[in-house]
Design a protein around this motif. Structure first.
Motif, PDB file in Angstrom:
ATOM      1  N   GLY A  89       0.808  -1.207   0.000  1.00 53.22           N
ATOM      2  CA  GLY A  89       0.000   0.000   0.000  1.00 53.22           C
ATOM      3  C   GLY A  89       0.844   1.261   0.000  1.00 53.22           C
ATOM      4  N   GLY A  90       0.164   2.394  -0.114  1.00 53.60           N
ATOM      5  CA  GLY A  90       0.862   3.676  -0.073  1.00 53.60           C
ATOM      6  C   GLY A  90       1.718   3.945  -1.289  1.00 53.60           C
ATOM      7  N   GLY A  91       1.426   3.275  -2.387  1.00 50.58           N
ATOM      8  CA  GLY A  91       2.212   3.509  -3.593  1.00 50.58           C
ATOM      9  C   GLY A  91       3.581   2.880  -3.595  1.00 50.58           C
ATOM     10  N   ALA A  92       3.791   1.855  -2.790  1.00 49.35           N
ATOM     11  CA  ALA A  92       5.104   1.207  -2.725  1.00 49.35           C
ATOM     12  C   ALA A  92       5.466   0.592  -4.071  1.00 49.35           C
ATOM     13  CB  ALA A  92       5.123   0.143  -1.646  1.00 49.35           C
ATOM     14  N   ASP A  93       6.671   0.878  -4.537  1.00 51.66           N
ATOM     15  CA  ASP A  93       7.133   0.230  -5.758  1.00 51.66           C
ATOM     16  C   ASP A  93       8.060  -0.947  -5.462  1.00 51.66           C
ATOM     17  OD1 ASP A  93       9.234   1.782  -4.877  1.00 51.66           O
ATOM     18  OD2 ASP A  93       9.411   2.982  -6.709  1.00 51.66           O
ATOM     19  N   CYS A  94       8.602  -0.992  -4.246  1.00 47.73           N
ATOM     20  CA  CYS A  94       9.503  -2.077  -3.869  1.00 47.73           C
ATOM     21  C   CYS A  94       9.280  -2.431  -2.404  1.00 47.73           C
ATOM     22  CB  CYS A  94      10.961  -1.690  -4.093  1.00 47.73           C
ATOM     23  SG  CYS A  94      11.358  -1.347  -5.826  1.00 47.73           S
TER      24      CYS A  94
END
Length: 452
Positions: A263-268
């Motif tokens: 969540g929260g726009g995590a890319d990694c």
């Protein structure tokens, strides 16, 4: 400038989580099995069908096994044996490591068929500490009684029980992949070759270099000691984790935690999770449809935990201490496992397996450098020779190690001589090598950005 407060905090946290070390399982010595072993032997662990086996990673085929690490001749060893001990857990309600035992005995067979150690045969005793403090202490006392030259290539959560007797007798503890107790980090008889607990720092390094901007962390409960150096590394890059998820070690459905971690726009997402919970995690990860990339530890994000998921996890990154088993440095190890009819159901592409082979390879080099070997080889002479070794070269299993240079910038971990990482990836549903160059993470672990 060194952040003394951060170093003290790191040390305190690591020590504090040792009481829950059983939760770490494969995080500490990857490739373990957390179920009970009922037939693993302390004297002959190379037969197939060990009841503890749950993994399925056959030795790789690539590389030239005809070229040994030292071009050793095919020749039988003879004379008085050189005694060593390898200590691990084989028959236990907790994590067990038959791959360590199998590897130690496979090395014994291989070296004795290739001239031995300076011509003398190696005699390996594998002592099962059963995951019990009293039995761990008993293993150490047996090592003293047997007058072993060193305790080699071992892994146990019970180092605080093992080390006192060995320290009193001045018997070296050599080559461990994964030292996890204070005596192993500080004692002058301790010569680890692995990088525990720094591969989490390597995962941060790789994620940032890969362009990750929004990074979350997932830590299995009980392994919070890995987090402070990872946070130091993030700080060095001017970043911090968006959120840190503590993963319950016994949860069956990891979907809520996957949703939180991505969540929260995590890319990694950087993972410090052991193999068994990783199986459920990977299933939930794939089902979630996330586009984030995972960065996980060697021997845990592995062919076992990704089995049955096809190519859904392709492109995820694995960080560890040793180059992948398929690479050239392990050609002899792969052949030795075949020669020993090693249980094909065990995971040898692991910290436990490769760590033990590397340890015995290093042990042999140092023993053969002792003046007057083999007659002069004993615990006292071995300790002296190891302490003055400046260039232990395992031909790519680990970087060249200088045992005369402790980590003076970080006294609580002064015996961590190797502070590097290498990487693998997942391709076509299989773990494959990604890099073979060792990358030093010493500065990052202390919160200092490495020089370009």
């Amino acid at each position: 400038m060194k952040d003394d407060h951060a170093l003290r905090r790191w040390s305190r946290v690591l020590v504090a989580v040792l009481a829950g070390c059983a939760l770490l399982a494969g995080v500490a010595a990857c490739g373990s099995n957390s179920s009970t072993s009922t037939s693993a032997s302390t004297s002959a662990a190379t037969s197939a069908g060990t009841s503890a086996s749950t993994t399925a990673t056959a030795p790789a085929e690539s590389g030239d096994a005809s070229q040994t690490a030292n071009n050793r001749p095919v020749k039988k060893a003879s004379g008085t044996p050189i005694k060593t001990m390898t200590i691990t857990s084989l028959d236990s309600q907790g994590p067990v490591y038959p791959n360590i035992s199998i590897t130690a005995k496979a090395y014994e067979q291989w070296i004795n068929n290739h001239g031995g150690i300076a011509g003398a045969p190696l005699q390996v005793t594998v002592c099962d500490e059963h995951g019990k403090p009293t039995d761990a202490s008993a293993c150490a006392r047996q090592a003293v009684q047997d007058k072993v030259v060193a305790v080699v290539g071992s892994f146990s959560f019970l180092g605080t029980n093992i080390m006192p007797a060995l320290e009193k007798a001045q018997i070296p503890v050599f080559g461990e992949c994964c030292p996890i107790t204070p005596p192993q980090w500080t004692s002058d008889i301790s010569f680890p070759m692995g990088t525990q607990p720094l591969y989490g720092v390597g995962l941060v390094k790789r994620a940032v270099e890969d362009g990750c901007k929004n990074i979350n962390a997932v830590i299995i409960d009980g392994a919070q000691g890995f987090l402070p150096p990872m946070e130091n590394a993030m700080k060095a890059y001017g970043m911090k984790f968006g959120k840190t998820v503590i993963l319950p070690p016994t949860a069956q459905d990891q979907s809520p935690q996957v949703a939180e971690a991505t969540g929260g726009g995590a890319d990694c997402v950087i993972m410090i999770v052991s193999e068994t919970p990783y199986i459920a995690w990977n299933q939930a990860w794939v089902q979630s449809g996330t586009k984030a990339r995972m960065y996980g530890p060697q021997g845990n994000l592995d062919n076992v935990s990704i089995k049955g998921l096809g190519n859904a996890l392709d492109g995820n990154i694995i960080g560890g201490m040793y180059p992948d088993l398929a690479t050239t440095p392990w050609a002899v190890y792969r052949q030795a496992l075949k020669d020993a009819n090693a249980d094909p159901n065990q995971d040898y592409n692991s910290l436990g397996g490769m760590g033990t082979w590397a340890a015995y390879t290093g042990f042999t080099q140092i023993a053969e450098a002792i003046p007057g070997a083999p007659q002069s080889i004993n615990a006292k002479t071995y300790l002296a020779q190891a302490a003055k070794t400046t260039n232990l070269d395992t031909k790519g299993m680990v970087p060249v190690i200088d045992f005369t240079k402790p980590w003076t910038e970080n006294p609580p971990f002064k015996r961590l001589f190797n502070r590097t990482v290498v990487f693998s990836t997942i391709k076509d549903g299989k773990v494959v090598p990604l890099t073979t160059e060792f990358e030093d993470v010493s500065d990052l672990a202390l919160g200092k950005k490495p020089s370009q």
